[in-house]
Design a protein around this motif. Structure first.
Motif, PDB file in Angstrom:
ATOM      1  N   VAL A   1       0.855  -1.187   0.000  1.00 47.10           N
ATOM      2  CA  VAL A   1       0.000   0.000   0.000  1.00 47.10           C
ATOM      3  C   VAL A   1       0.896   1.244   0.000  1.00 47.10           C
ATOM      4  CG1 VAL A   1      -1.739   1.332   1.255  1.00 47.10           C
ATOM      5  CG2 VAL A   1      -1.857  -1.179   1.225  1.00 47.10           C
ATOM      6  N   VAL A   2       0.792   2.019  -1.051  1.00 45.46           N
ATOM      7  CA  VAL A   2       1.549   3.265  -1.174  1.00 45.46           C
ATOM      8  C   VAL A   2       0.546   4.411  -1.117  1.00 45.46           C
ATOM      9  CG1 VAL A   2       3.076   4.629  -2.669  1.00 45.46           C
ATOM     10  CG2 VAL A   2       3.263   2.110  -2.637  1.00 45.46           C
ATOM     11  N   ALA A   3       0.838   5.428  -0.302  1.00 41.11           N
ATOM     12  CA  ALA A   3      -0.091   6.555  -0.214  1.00 41.11           C
ATOM     13  C   ALA A   3       0.454   7.744  -0.992  1.00 41.11           C
ATOM     14  CB  ALA A   3      -0.311   6.943   1.242  1.00 41.11           C
ATOM     15  N   LEU A   4      -0.424   8.512  -1.556  1.00 35.89           N
ATOM     16  CA  LEU A   4      -0.027   9.745  -2.240  1.00 35.89           C
ATOM     17  C   LEU A   4      -0.655  10.925  -1.511  1.00 35.89           C
ATOM     18  CD1 LEU A   4       1.065  11.457  -4.674  1.00 35.89           C
ATOM     19  CD2 LEU A   4      -1.141  11.030  -5.782  1.00 35.89           C
ATOM     20  N   VAL A   5       0.190  11.863  -1.099  1.00 42.64           N
ATOM     21  CA  VAL A   5      -0.312  13.108  -0.529  1.00 42.64           C
ATOM     22  C   VAL A   5       0.033  14.202  -1.526  1.00 42.64           C
ATOM     23  CG1 VAL A   5      -0.193  14.735   1.384  1.00 42.64           C
ATOM     24  CG2 VAL A   5       0.075  12.272   1.815  1.00 42.64           C
ATOM     25  N   LEU A   6      -0.956  14.898  -2.032  1.00 39.74           N
ATOM     26  CA  LEU A   6      -0.660  15.958  -2.992  1.00 39.74           C
ATOM     27  C   LEU A   6      -1.351  17.244  -2.574  1.00 39.74           C
ATOM     28  CD1 LEU A   6      -2.475  15.142  -6.404  1.00 39.74           C
ATOM     29  CD2 LEU A   6      -3.134  14.197  -4.215  1.00 39.74           C
ATOM     30  N   GLY A   7      -0.707  18.356  -2.869  1.00 36.01           N
ATOM     31  CA  GLY A   7      -1.236  19.654  -2.473  1.00 36.01           C
ATOM     32  C   GLY A   7      -0.095  20.634  -2.324  1.00 36.01           C
ATOM     33  N   LYS A   8      -0.369  21.672  -1.511  1.00 35.78           N
ATOM     34  CA  LYS A   8       0.683  22.642  -1.234  1.00 35.78           C
ATOM     35  C   LYS A   8       0.776  22.780   0.276  1.00 35.78           C
ATOM     36  CE  LYS A   8       1.334  27.592  -1.812  1.00 35.78           C
ATOM     37  NZ  LYS A   8       2.753  27.725  -1.582  1.00 35.78           N
ATOM     38  N   GLY A   9       1.995  22.569   0.806  1.00 38.90           N
ATOM     39  CA  GLY A   9       2.166  22.598   2.250  1.00 38.90           C
ATOM     40  C   GLY A   9       1.607  21.322   2.868  1.00 38.90           C
ATOM     41  N   THR A  10       2.162  20.200   2.448  1.00 41.12           N
ATOM     42  CA  THR A  10       1.567  18.905   2.793  1.00 41.12           C
ATOM     43  C   THR A  10       2.298  18.176   3.920  1.00 41.12           C
ATOM     44  OG1 THR A  10       2.882  18.045   0.969  1.00 41.12           O
ATOM     45  CG2 THR A  10       0.558  18.418   0.520  1.00 41.12           C
ATOM     46  N   ALA A  11       3.357  18.810   4.504  1.00 39.97           N
ATOM     47  CA  ALA A  11       4.246  18.088   5.426  1.00 39.97           C
ATOM     48  C   ALA A  11       3.502  17.385   6.565  1.00 39.97           C
ATOM     49  CB  ALA A  11       5.295  19.048   5.975  1.00 39.97           C
ATOM     50  N   ALA A  12       2.592  18.101   7.229  1.00 46.22           N
ATOM     51  CA  ALA A  12       1.927  17.513   8.400  1.00 46.22           C
ATOM     52  C   ALA A  12       1.055  16.329   7.990  1.00 46.22           C
ATOM     53  CB  ALA A  12       1.076  18.581   9.096  1.00 46.22           C
ATOM     54  N   VAL A  13       0.348  16.482   6.887  1.00 51.41           N
ATOM     55  CA  VAL A  13      -0.525  15.399   6.419  1.00 51.41           C
ATOM     56  C   VAL A  13       0.317  14.179   6.046  1.00 51.41           C
ATOM     57  CG1 VAL A  13      -2.202  14.732   4.642  1.00 51.41           C
ATOM     58  CG2 VAL A  13      -2.277  17.032   5.626  1.00 51.41           C
ATOM     59  N   THR A  14       1.448  14.427   5.392  1.00 51.60           N
ATOM     60  CA  THR A  14       2.334  13.338   5.005  1.00 51.60           C
ATOM     61  C   THR A  14       2.790  12.547   6.237  1.00 51.60           C
ATOM     62  OG1 THR A  14       3.068  14.581   3.082  1.00 51.60           O
ATOM     63  CG2 THR A  14       4.501  12.805   3.822  1.00 51.60           C
ATOM     64  N   GLN A  15       3.139  13.272   7.309  1.00 53.87           N
ATOM     65  CA  GLN A  15       3.582  12.598   8.537  1.00 53.87           C
ATOM     66  C   GLN A  15       2.484  11.705   9.094  1.00 53.87           C
ATOM     67  OE1 GLN A  15       6.515  12.032   9.590  1.00 53.87           O
ATOM     68  NE2 GLN A  15       7.054  13.270   7.793  1.00 53.87           N
ATOM     69  N   GLU A  16       1.274  12.252   9.119  1.00 49.08           N
ATOM     70  CA  GLU A  16       0.144  11.490   9.657  1.00 49.08           C
ATOM     71  C   GLU A  16      -0.097  10.228   8.820  1.00 49.08           C
ATOM     72  OE1 GLU A  16      -3.441  12.678  11.456  1.00 49.08           O
ATOM     73  OE2 GLU A  16      -3.431  10.486  11.428  1.00 49.08           O
ATOM     74  N   VAL A  17      -0.068  10.370   7.498  1.00 47.96           N
ATOM     75  CA  VAL A  17      -0.323   9.224   6.620  1.00 47.96           C
ATOM     76  C   VAL A  17       0.768   8.172   6.789  1.00 47.96           C
ATOM     77  CG1 VAL A  17      -0.501   8.501   4.206  1.00 47.96           C
ATOM     78  CG2 VAL A  17      -1.632  10.592   4.952  1.00 47.96           C
ATOM     79  N   ALA A  18       2.013   8.639   6.977  1.00 44.28           N
ATOM     80  CA  ALA A  18       3.149   7.715   7.098  1.00 44.28           C
ATOM     81  C   ALA A  18       3.015   6.810   8.317  1.00 44.28           C
ATOM     82  CB  ALA A  18       4.454   8.508   7.156  1.00 44.28           C
ATOM     83  N   SER A  19       2.194   7.239   9.290  1.00 37.76           N
ATOM     84  CA  SER A  19       2.078   6.460  10.527  1.00 37.76           C
ATOM     85  C   SER A  19       0.864   5.537  10.513  1.00 37.76           C
ATOM     86  CB  SER A  19       1.967   7.431  11.707  1.00 37.76           C
ATOM     87  OG  SER A  19       0.693   8.050  11.673  1.00 37.76           O
ATOM     88  N   ARG A  20       0.273   5.304   9.338  1.00 37.67           N
ATOM     89  CA  ARG A  20      -0.974   4.533   9.288  1.00 37.67           C
ATOM     90  C   ARG A  20      -0.840   3.229   8.520  1.00 37.67           C
ATOM     91  NH1 ARG A  20      -5.446   6.087  12.515  1.00 37.67           N
ATOM     92  NH2 ARG A  20      -4.956   8.201  13.169  1.00 37.67           N
ATOM     93  N   GLY A  21       0.275   2.550   8.695  1.00 35.51           N
ATOM     94  CA  GLY A  21       0.378   1.204   8.132  1.00 35.51           C
ATOM     95  C   GLY A  21       0.501   1.156   6.622  1.00 35.51           C
ATOM     96  N   VAL A  22       1.169   2.155   6.043  1.00 38.76           N
ATOM     97  CA  VAL A  22       1.434   2.091   4.604  1.00 38.76           C
ATOM     98  C   VAL A  22       2.922   1.807   4.397  1.00 38.76           C
ATOM     99  CG1 VAL A  22      -0.452   3.683   4.050  1.00 38.76           C
ATOM    100  CG2 VAL A  22       1.860   4.594   4.376  1.00 38.76           C
ATOM    101  N   ALA A  23       3.289   1.302   3.209  1.00 38.28           N
ATOM    102  CA  ALA A  23       4.690   0.932   2.970  1.00 38.28           C
ATOM    103  C   ALA A  23       5.527   2.148   2.592  1.00 38.28           C
ATOM    104  CB  ALA A  23       4.760  -0.112   1.856  1.00 38.28           C
ATOM    105  N   LYS A  24       4.870   3.122   1.991  1.00 34.99           N
ATOM    106  CA  LYS A  24       5.606   4.286   1.506  1.00 34.99           C
ATOM    107  C   LYS A  24       4.623   5.429   1.289  1.00 34.99           C
ATOM    108  CE  LYS A  24       7.367   4.336  -2.818  1.00 34.99           C
ATOM    109  NZ  LYS A  24       8.242   3.795  -3.881  1.00 34.99           N
ATOM    110  N   VAL A  25       5.116   6.658   1.419  1.00 33.80           N
ATOM    111  CA  VAL A  25       4.277   7.804   1.073  1.00 33.80           C
ATOM    112  C   VAL A  25       4.953   8.575  -0.056  1.00 33.80           C
ATOM    113  CG1 VAL A  25       3.133   9.904   1.874  1.00 33.80           C
ATOM    114  CG2 VAL A  25       3.515   8.022   3.468  1.00 33.80           C
ATOM    115  N   LEU A  26       4.222   8.836  -1.103  1.00 29.32           N
ATOM    116  CA  LEU A  26       4.693   9.735  -2.153  1.00 29.32           C
ATOM    117  C   LEU A  26       4.128  11.100  -1.829  1.00 29.32           C
ATOM    118  CD1 LEU A  26       4.025   7.613  -5.382  1.00 29.32           C
ATOM    119  CD2 LEU A  26       6.237   8.043  -4.270  1.00 29.32           C
ATOM    120  N   GLU A  27       4.981  12.113  -1.849  1.00 32.32           N
ATOM    121  CA  GLU A  27       4.520  13.455  -1.503  1.00 32.32           C
ATOM    122  C   GLU A  27       4.761  14.392  -2.683  1.00 32.32           C
ATOM    123  OE1 GLU A  27       6.758  15.570   1.534  1.00 32.32           O
ATOM    124  OE2 GLU A  27       4.927  16.578   2.210  1.00 32.32           O
ATOM    125  N   ALA A  28       3.683  14.967  -3.183  1.00 30.53           N
ATOM    126  CA  ALA A  28       3.785  15.964  -4.256  1.00 30.53           C
ATOM    127  C   ALA A  28       3.336  17.291  -3.685  1.00 30.53           C
ATOM    128  CB  ALA A  28       2.917  15.565  -5.443  1.00 30.53           C
TER     129      ALA A  28
END
Ligand code: FAD
Lengths: 266, 320
Positions: free
Chosen positions: B37-64
């Motif tokens: 499971v790979v998550a994608l966080v996209l937007g502007k100023g996404t750092a906090a959301v990326t951190q939260e997603v990274a802690s929810r049992g995914v293998a990797k987060v792609l951040e755009a």
């Protein structure tokens, strides 16, 4: 301003829908058919735009020959022309979108208005797909800021606001948490939500008679160079899980007692 | 074996709860079909959301994280999501069936030549052959559908999938994006501000229909006591008595709280489609024949203007 509006013939939302015993589809015997209510809104908005800016309204349906009923009804309410893309049997939203793209390429409208979803498959994707395949901008879930009780609505002012040069449109849309306004370059696809329009116009008898004489152009789906194999296939249909019947309570204290001690939700 | 890409959605710098259900759905697909499971966080100023997603049992987060992604325009977002599908080797793309997901995911499917099953409520089929269940005809039927393309795109109904629980800390990879300029421009947002919980996230919903005649005071008083969200039928929203965001139903929000109280709502199928998954349903209606009683666990035939204040009083007493 040339506007193309899509109209799907669907089961009347007031009909009782039952799944067939063999799970292959729903029972269609005894079910009424009607134009998709969201498409009714799209047609009304198109007619309002035509009244305000002039132009032509072309209605298009993809489906069996029975869909001529809905197309005629739209001709009677004020659409200028109709096109039926003839196809018997199931069309998934993607195939329908690709067929509509062919009609759009031929008709070259300035605007495509569609319902946000058809109330049979409840897919909510055909409009977005048409926009994608054409490389156009989209505004989904078009609504308006003024209430449906406003004077503007009573006067039939269109919700879609064209720029003076008619090269762009400003549209409010329903999003999670409120309403947002987008500006989209034309041509574009706009999909209509419930609160774009309150009052639909109804056809008058002379117009119904006249509409009978208006031609409906027929195109065979198979002749348009579109692969008609669905990408999403319906394997089986079943009734929804039934909720266990509840009880009527005689008064408020009994209700509170049940909520506290039986359902344990207080 | 392909991976599963989940599109995480956020609002005002916070991950939307529905995205946790989307990750939950992706984990169910993984259990069946394999892959990561790979998550994608996209937007502007996404750092906090990326951190939260990274802690929810995914293998990797792609951040755009890019200026071009400041507003969620379907044209640009679909490009970036399609790019992330390639980058992650995904054969499944999952997002929540919110207005955001419904707007954007069809364009992603179109770009990828993929089929899209919208608003799914569960998985079907066996083993790696994953089929999807989804409501049609306002929930009058549940279809099992097969997405017959190599890449399969789905939007999930949040109420029907578990939230991903906190687990691990996945690595974050930046995705460099340069979407072509869109033909749409964001102009403004009119937010519906409310002190109450979000309708789709609340554990109690008090909903009013045309029977309120636009007077929501008794509903608000009960909602305040219960810490509940307020819901409405289409009739109420059309009349302008409540904002569009409050509409529950086939074409509005789908909710499944622990307690749903419907007052002055007749129970049209289009309304039921949005709330019949609630755990306990209470209906207050003065018409004993109202169809809402067919789905209510507890029905009270009464005038809501008498019953709701009394209910609020009684609950206040038992809550002490
Ligand atoms: C395409 C389409 C999509 C739709 N989508 C939705 C949707 O998403 N959500 C939705 O809700 N609807 C939707 N609808 C509308 C739906 O069909 C109904 O019209 C609507 O839900 C009715 O709202 P209501 O129950 O508030 O009003 P009504 O049906 O008018 O019911 C009012 C009820 O209040 C009761 N009442 C009146 N006074 C009192 C009182 N003093 N005390 C107690 N009870 C009282 C009456 O007995 C009645 O049962 C849709 C319709 C269409 C065509």
């Amino acid at each position: 301003m040339k506007i193309l509006v899509t109209v799907k013939r669907v089961e009347d939302y007031e009909s009782k829908i039952k799944v067939k015993a063999d799970g292959s589809w729903i029972e269609t015997a005894g079910v009424n058919y009607k134009s998709n209510p969201f498409d009714d809104i799209a047609v009304e908005e198109a007619l309002r735009l035509k009244a305000a800016h002039g132009g032509e309204v072309v209605v298009v349906s993809a489906g069996g020959p029975a869909a001529t009923t809905e197309l005629r009804q739209m001709l009677a309410t004020g659409a200028d022309r109709a096109v039926l893309v003839k196809h018997e049997g199931f069309l998934d939203s993607d195939t329908a979108a690709r067929l509509l793209v062919k009609v759009v390429e031929k008709e070259k409208p300035d605007l495509v208005l569609m319902g946000k979803q058809a109330v049979d498959l409840d897919d909510n994707q055909a409009g977005q797909l048409v926009a994608e395949y054409l490389g156009w901008g989209q505004v989904t879930f078009a609504s308006k800021l003024e209430s449906l009780e406003s004077d503007a609505e009573k006067k039939g002012v269109p919700g879609v606001q064209l720029s003076p040069d008619k090269k762009a449109a400003q549209v409010w849309r329903e999003v999670d948490g409120g309403l947002e306004q987008l500006e989209v370059q034309l041509p574009a696809v706009i999909t209509c939500d419930l609160r774009l329009v309150k009052q639909l116009r109804y056809a008058k008898l002379p117009d119904i008679m006249k509409a009978k004489k208006k031609p409906i152009e027929e195109l065979a789906a198979a002749s348009l160079g579109v692969d008609l194999t669905p990408k999403v296939k319906v394997v089986r249909v079943e009734p929804p899980p039934a909720r266990q019947a509840g009880i009527k309570v005689p008064d408020v204290p009994t209700l509170v007692d049940k909520l506290k001690n039986e359902a344990k939700v207080l | 074996m392909g991976n599963i890409l989940v599109v995480a959605e956020h609002f005002k710098g916070k991950l939307r709860k529905a995205s946790l259900n989307a990750i939950g759905a992706a984990q169910q697909v993984k259990a069946r079909a394999g892959g990561e499971v790979v998550a994608l966080v996209l937007g502007k100023g996404t750092a906090a959301v990326t951190q939260e997603v990274a802690s929810r049992g995914v293998a990797k987060v792609l951040e755009a994280d890019a200026d071009a992604l400041a507003s969620p325009l379907a044209e640009t977002y679909a490009q970036v999501i399609a790019q992330a599908v390639q980058a992650s080797g995904a054969t499944y793309v999952v997002a929540a069936a919110t207005n955001f997901g419904k707007d954007i995911l069809p364009r992603v499917a179109g770009k990828l030549g993929a089929g899209l099953a919208s608003d799914i409520v569960g998985l079907a089929g066996e083993g790696a052959n994953v089929l999807f269940k989804r409501p049609m005809w306002a929930g009058n039927a549940i279809a099992t559908v097969e997405v017959a393309t190599p890449v399969k795109v789905v939007t999930i109904r949040p109420t029907d999938f578990p939230e991903a629980v906190p687990s691990g800390s996945a690595p974050v990879e930046k995705l460099a994006v340069d979407p072509t300029s869109p033909k749409t421009k964001f102009l403004q947002f009119q937010e519906v501000k409310s002190e109450r919980p979000e309708l789709t996230e609340a554990s109690v919903v008090v909903a009013g229909g045309r029977g309120t005649k636009g007077d929501f005071k008794p509903i608000e008083a009960l909602a305040d006591l219960l810490g509940a969200a307020i819901g409405a039928s289409r009739a109420v929203v059309d009349a302008g008595w409540q904002p569009n965001d409050m509409q529950v139903g086939q074409t509005g929000k789908v909710v499944a709280p622990k307690l749903y109280i419907a007052a002055g709502i007749s129970g049209a199928i289009q309304h039921l489609a949005g709330m019949k998954g609630s755990k306990t349903i209470v209906a207050i209606n003065k018409d004993p024949e109202a169809p809402i009683f067919q789905v209510a666990d507890y029905g009270l035939v009464a005038d809501l203007f008498k019953a709701l204040p009394e209910l609020t009083e009684e609950i206040r007493k038992v809550k002490g």
